[in-house]
Design an enzyme around this catalytic site. Structure first.
Site, PDB file in Angstrom:
ATOM      1  N   ARG A 204       0.806  -1.231   0.000  1.00  0.00           N
ATOM      2  CA  ARG A 204       0.000   0.000   0.000  1.00  0.00           C
ATOM      3  C   ARG A 204       0.842   1.285   0.000  1.00  0.00           C
ATOM      4  NH1 ARG A 204      -3.060   1.436   3.625  1.00  0.00           N
ATOM      5  NH2 ARG A 204      -4.611   2.451   2.333  1.00  0.00           N
TER       6      ARG A 204
ATOM      7  N   CYS B 163      14.713  -5.281  -3.388  1.00  0.00           N
ATOM      8  CA  CYS B 163      15.707  -4.562  -4.193  1.00  0.00           C
ATOM      9  C   CYS B 163      15.075  -3.402  -4.947  1.00  0.00           C
ATOM     10  CB  CYS B 163      16.371  -5.524  -5.164  1.00  0.00           C
ATOM     11  SG  CYS B 163      17.132  -6.886  -4.304  1.00  0.00           S
TER      12      CYS B 163
END
Ligand code: PLP
Length: 435
Positions: free
Chosen positions: A333, A364
């Site tokens: 979110r 990453c």
């Protein structure tokens, strides 16, 4: 007067925690009668902890506010334990895909307590709904009407005709993030009221012998804080609905919840009252079953996510990064909507949080934010359990395996007992679909 900074650095507000949350004499936070640090120790992190008592209360409040017919929007969070619990508490379940339908049925929820949604239901999804006797279908497009007609023509006549509602777009721009706004004219959902498409859909379904047209449905968006947005939608909807003489009107979900200190939202009862009043003013017959489909407001505050702090990196003159062992794979979110959360340490749950940090995940991506502008206790250190509250909705439900990070476990806690509702994924699970 308290400044925004005072509010943000104050201890976590009580309203952001589940009902049974309490702080013990050591300062530790307990939920469902269990110390969160013990849960982290026993089940590992990241971990979703849901307060069962809170979930049950939220369902009961929804039923009390709206009556029988109110449905839980399972997209907010669905697993079999929650499907059963919501059903036990008297709510119907709104499912929006074949997968959600499958999970609800496999949990033992009777098909007639289900409401099937979706702007692109496949023939298979519709056929399953008809075969299993799903209680309500919310029809979303002319293509779906044709698909439904084709299925009904080719199947043997049944004693009970499927009950259908027409999903309409009332043309209301709810005050919320554009990605979760659905009531405006420019929308992939439903039939437009103003263009006449909604009236055309009603006429087509009235003429379809295999179905029973029972009502109209609309959903203006999610995380809506302003009762005025719901009132506005109810006025437009009510005006369209009243002359049709149908028995059911569903106003969707969307009730917002506070995520951070200083926010406040209407209760289920206030939401229902404002909506019902607006419907009455618009001429909706008092005998109509006016109902809703809350998702977030049932599960969001019931859930807390526990993480372990792995690194604390101070960049002088810039900021401090606190990395935890989850991130955008268990809660997308913040990345999707720029959503704000609070962070706190369950070992000192009532402590002031003067230290500004950025809580990030282990993925990453620089955008892998958990709480971009968090305030935490001064003594936070590597190894601490860090918690984000109000993560019960659209967190696990939107979780992924990005970077092949296994999805967390989900536990339900109640009266001093924790049960695993969803087990933690293993590395073996990560290759279980590979050919
Ligand atoms: N009903 C429909 C049709 C929806 O699309 C949604 C959410 O997207 C909901 C109900 C639940 O909304 P919320 O979780 O904001 O209550």
């Amino acid at each position: 007067m308290a400044t925004d900074h005072d509010v943000a650095t104050a201890p976590l507000e009580r309203q952001l925690l589940p009902r049974t949350a309490l702080v013990d004499e050591k300062g530790h936070l307990h939920v469902g009668g269990i110390d969160l640090l013990e849960l982290a120790e026993e089940f590992g992190t990241p971990l979703f902890v849901y307060d069962e008592d809170h979930l049950r209360h939220a369902c009961r409040a929804a039923v009390a506010a709206w009556g029988d017919g109110v449905a839980y929007a399972t997209k907010a969070f669905l697993c079999r334990a929650v499907a059963r619990l919501v059903h036990e508490e008297g709510m119907r379940l709104d499912v929006a895909s074949g997968g959600e339908l499958y999970v609800a049925l496999s949990a033992g929820v009777p098909a007639d307590r289900l409401v099937l949604h979706g702007n692109n239901k496949s023939t298979d999804e519709l056929a399953t709904a008809l075969e299993r006797g799903v209680g309500h279908l919310v029809v979303d497009s002319f293509d779906e009407i044709a698909r439904l007609g084709g299925l009904l023509e080719s199947s043997p006549p049944s004693e009970t005709r499927p009950r259908v509602l027409v999903r309409v777009t009332p043309g209301v721009e709810a005050h919320t993030h554009e990605f979760v706004r659905t009531g405006q004219e420019d929308s992939k959902f439903g039939f437009s009221v103003s263009s006449g498409a909604a009236a055309e859909a009603v006429a087509a379904l009235e003429l379809m012998p295999g179905v029973e047209l029972v009502g109209v449905h609309a959903h203006i968006g999610s995380q809506v804080f302003e009762a005025s947005s719901f009132e506005q939608a109810a006025e437009v909807l009510g005006a369209f609905f009243a002359p049709l003489g149908l028995p059911e009107l569903v106003v969707g979900g969307g009730l917002g919840v506070p995520y951070v200190n200083g926010e406040s939202a209407p209760t289920q009862a206030e939401w229902a009252e404002a909506t019902l009043e607006a419907c009455a003013k618009a001429g909706v017959d008092p005998a109509t079953r006016v109902s809703a489909e809350p998702g977030r407001s049932i599960v969001a505050t019931a859930g807390i996510t526990l993480y372990t702090v792995g690194t604390v990196k101070h960049l002088p003159g810039i900021r401090t990064y606190v990395s935890v062992d989850g991130g955008m794979s268990d809660n997308p979110r913040p990345v999707l909507y720029g959503s704000g959360y609070e962070a706190f340490l369950p070992r000192s749950a009532a402590a002031a949080r003067p230290r500004p940090v950025r809580v990030v995940g282990k993925h990453c991506e620089s955008g892998d934010l958990v709480v971009p502008d968090a305030f935490v206790p001064e003594d936070l250190e590597v190894g601490d359990i860090l918690a984000t509250p109000v993560t019960g909705a659209y967190g696990y439900a939107m979780a992924s395996n990005y970077n092949k990070v296994p999805r967390p476990a989900v536990v339900l806690v109640s009266d001093g007992t924790a049960r695993v509702a969803v087990r933690r994924e293993t590395f073996e699970d990560l290759t279980s679909l590979d050919g």
